[in-house]
Design a protein around this motif. Structure first.
Motif, mmCIF file in Angstrom:
data_model
loop_
_atom_site.group_PDB
_atom_site.id
_atom_site.type_symbol
_atom_site.label_atom_id
_atom_site.label_comp_id
_atom_site.label_asym_id
_atom_site.label_seq_id
_atom_site.Cartn_x
_atom_site.Cartn_y
_atom_site.Cartn_z
ATOM 1 N N LEU A 318 -5.271 -3.886 4.306
ATOM 2 C CA LEU A 318 -4.741 -3.151 5.448
ATOM 3 C C LEU A 318 -3.740 -3.967 6.250
ATOM 4 O O LEU A 318 -3.094 -3.434 7.159
ATOM 5 C CB LEU A 318 -5.893 -2.707 6.361
ATOM 6 C CG LEU A 318 -6.855 -1.682 5.749
ATOM 7 C CD1 LEU A 318 -7.988 -1.366 6.720
ATOM 8 C CD2 LEU A 318 -6.127 -0.412 5.344
ATOM 9 N N VAL A 319 -3.594 -5.253 5.935
ATOM 10 C CA VAL A 319 -2.503 -6.044 6.513
ATOM 11 C C VAL A 319 -1.227 -5.553 5.838
ATOM 12 O O VAL A 319 -1.075 -5.688 4.624
ATOM 13 C CB VAL A 319 -2.712 -7.554 6.254
ATOM 14 C CG1 VAL A 319 -1.544 -8.351 6.799
ATOM 15 C CG2 VAL A 319 -4.028 -8.019 6.869
ATOM 16 N N PRO A 320 -0.307 -4.924 6.571
ATOM 17 C CA PRO A 320 0.800 -4.170 5.952
ATOM 18 C C PRO A 320 1.583 -4.923 4.884
ATOM 19 O O PRO A 320 1.766 -4.408 3.769
ATOM 20 C CB PRO A 320 1.686 -3.816 7.159
ATOM 21 C CG PRO A 320 0.744 -3.761 8.312
ATOM 22 C CD PRO A 320 -0.278 -4.829 8.052
ATOM 23 N N GLU A 321 2.063 -6.134 5.188
ATOM 24 C CA GLU A 321 2.869 -6.861 4.216
ATOM 25 C C GLU A 321 2.076 -7.173 2.953
ATOM 26 O O GLU A 321 2.621 -7.127 1.838
ATOM 27 C CB GLU A 321 3.372 -8.169 4.828
ATOM 28 C CG GLU A 321 4.328 -7.991 5.992
ATOM 29 C CD GLU A 321 4.560 -9.305 6.716
ATOM 30 O OE1 GLU A 321 5.473 -10.033 6.300
ATOM 31 O OE2 GLU A 321 3.821 -9.604 7.675
ATOM 32 N N LEU A 322 0.812 -7.447 3.124
ATOM 33 C CA LEU A 322 -0.027 -7.771 1.977
ATOM 34 C C LEU A 322 -0.298 -6.530 1.133
ATOM 35 O O LEU A 322 -0.262 -6.587 -0.111
ATOM 36 C CB LEU A 322 -1.344 -8.377 2.463
ATOM 37 C CG LEU A 322 -2.124 -9.264 1.497
ATOM 38 C CD1 LEU A 322 -1.247 -10.394 0.957
ATOM 39 C CD2 LEU A 322 -3.346 -9.839 2.194
ATOM 40 N N GLY A 323 -0.549 -5.410 1.793
ATOM 41 C CA GLY A 323 -0.766 -4.163 1.064
ATOM 42 C C GLY A 323 0.452 -3.735 0.281
ATOM 43 O O GLY A 323 0.350 -3.283 -0.872
ATOM 44 N N ILE A 324 1.636 -3.893 0.877
ATOM 45 C CA ILE A 324 2.879 -3.531 0.188
ATOM 46 C C ILE A 324 3.115 -4.453 -1.005
ATOM 47 O O ILE A 324 3.476 -4.000 -2.101
ATOM 48 C CB ILE A 324 4.070 -3.593 1.171
ATOM 49 C CG1 ILE A 324 3.936 -2.496 2.227
ATOM 50 C CG2 ILE A 324 5.394 -3.470 0.430
ATOM 51 C CD1 ILE A 324 4.945 -2.596 3.354
#
Length: 445
Positions: A318-324
């Protein structure tokens, strides 16, 4: 030659090293071997009719004296190069281990060479999760590769980690500590010390704290940052690979339950034992650890789970950069389904329910393979408030691979060796990868 100018190399020639005599014995042995072979060759030459080609193979067009000198020179060259390369391989393995350890940890010579030759060439694996599940996974994977990265959740707010988080303003060190202990090559006593938890009679200040948590926090004070503290702690305990928090920001977990309530804080969510609909982070868009993002983008294999689905696994993604980065990665992506449900959070969940929850939070079907336990022969004790996770009827994205990955001593958890073997079998047999090196059996380490 550079190696002749190396002071450490020249030390082998010093009196009293106990090495020169054995090199002399080696050369004498090779000389007698050559003499014996020459006697046999001469007898065969005199008694057998050999093809004409042997005239050229045995260099008979060269005078015997020069032939003898030539063969002696070539044999000495072969012996010297062979011994040199053999010794260089052993020294390189020991030096690389000494640079990584620095803690006096002794390891058998064969394992040093194995790790230097094979583990360093293993696939780049990123394991994403937290809690006990991630540490079990890492304990198995470290036998296959040193190119291992663990991305750990930092939403914990209970126990020793929660207290240190509130008192010191640091990210919770508990899951990081467990992962470091799992992949450490330090002496067993050091690992036990790192996991030691002070008992209740230790007093209010120490009671319940893990020594490893205190060590990491103290290291952060010495080095100036939690990021550097994790790195230095890993170096002290000779960690294989690297342990990275998913974010360095102060994040909290918030869950929306099926009955419409919102519960904030990982410990409160776990204690509520209620069915969860969705989870999120507060703040909603924390910055990811850049090294974690790079590791995911450059990985050959990404493994998600096992662990508490809503409080250990999903918070990382759910950490945006990590999810992407995870969804855009070209790596093979494997989801490890839990072997047992978690009271309240995942009651009656099937393998497909676990995967569907991840897919709904990420907005897609991100997995190539899903590992599901098929050893369901025994029921779990009622006091565990849990049941084995079984397959369901609904289809999920990715190929489901069933295998016996359960720990027979604790059927609530995975077996580290079984799980790692299953993962690497999938990677090498179903993906486009080079043949994997053999694993040193645990009994020989």
């Amino acid at each position: 030659m550079k190696w002749l100018r190396d002071p450490d190399t020249r030390k082998w020639l010093l009196p009293g090293m106990g090495v020169k005599r054995w090199f002399l014995l080696l050369f004498l042995g090779m000389a007698f071997l050559g003499l014996g072979v020459s006697f046999l060759a001469r007898e065969a030459y005199l008694t057998l009719v050999l093809p004409d080609a042997f005239y050229y193979i045995t260099l008979q067009f060269i005078p015997q004296v020069f032939r003898g000198v030539l063969f002696i020179g070539v044999s000495v060259l072969f012996v010297v190069v062979g011994v040199w390369k053999f010794s260089a391989g052993l020294l390189a393995a020991m030096r690389s281990t000494a640079r990584g350890n620095g803690n006096g940890h002794s390891e058998s010579l064969v394992n040093l060479v194995y790790r230097h030759r094979f583990a360093g060439r293993g696939p780049r694996i990123v394991a994403i999760g937290g809690g006990t599940g991630l540490s079990v996974l890492l304990r198995g994977l470290k036998e296959y590769t040193d190119n291992l990265t663990a991305v750990v959740t930092v939403a914990d707010d209970g126990g020793s980690s929660g207290r240190l988080r509130e008192d010191m303003g640091v990210i919770p060190p508990g899951d990081v500590r467990n992962c470091i202990a799992a992949v450490a090559d330090a002496e067993p006593l050091m690992t036990r010390l790192f996991q030691y938890r002070f008992p209740a009679e230790s007093g209010e200040g120490l009671s319940g704290h893990s020594f490893g948590n205190l060590f990491i926090v103290a290291m952060s004070e010495v080095t100036g940052s939690m990021e550097q503290a994790i790195h230095e702690t890993g170096r002290v305990l000779a960690v294989r690979g690297q342990i990275l928090p998913s974010t360095l920001e102060d994040v909290r977990l918030a869950a929306r339950t099926r009955d419409g309530r919102t519960i904030r804080g990982e410990s409160a969510i776990t204690a509520a034992e209620t069915e969860i609909a969705t989870v999120g982070l507060e703040p909603a868009r924390p910055s990811a650890h850049p090294d974690a993002v790079n590791a995911v983008r450059n990985a050959d294999l990404i493994v998600v789970g096992p662990g508490s689905l809503y409080t250990s696994v999903l918070p990382n993604l759910l950490v945006p950069e990590l999810g992407i980065a995870f969804q855009e990665s070209d790596a093979m992506r494997i989801f490890i389904s839990n072997v047992a449900t978690q009271a309240g959070e995942t009651d009656r969940y099937s393998v497909q329910d676990h995967v569907a929850s991840v897919e709904s939070h990420l907005g897609g079907a991100p997995f190539d393979f899903i590992v599901a336990n098929n050893n369901l022969s025994e029921r779990l004790p009622k006091r565990w408030k849990s049941e084995p996770v079984r397959g369901g009827e609904a289809r999920v994205g990715g190929t489901v691979v069933e295998a016996d990955v359960i720990d027979e001593r604790n059927r609530y958890r995975h077996d580290a060796a079984k799980l790692a073997d299953t993962i690497l079998t999938i990677y090498h047999e179903r993906g486009e990868a080079a043949p994997r090196p053999p694993v040193v059996p645990a009994a020989t380490r």
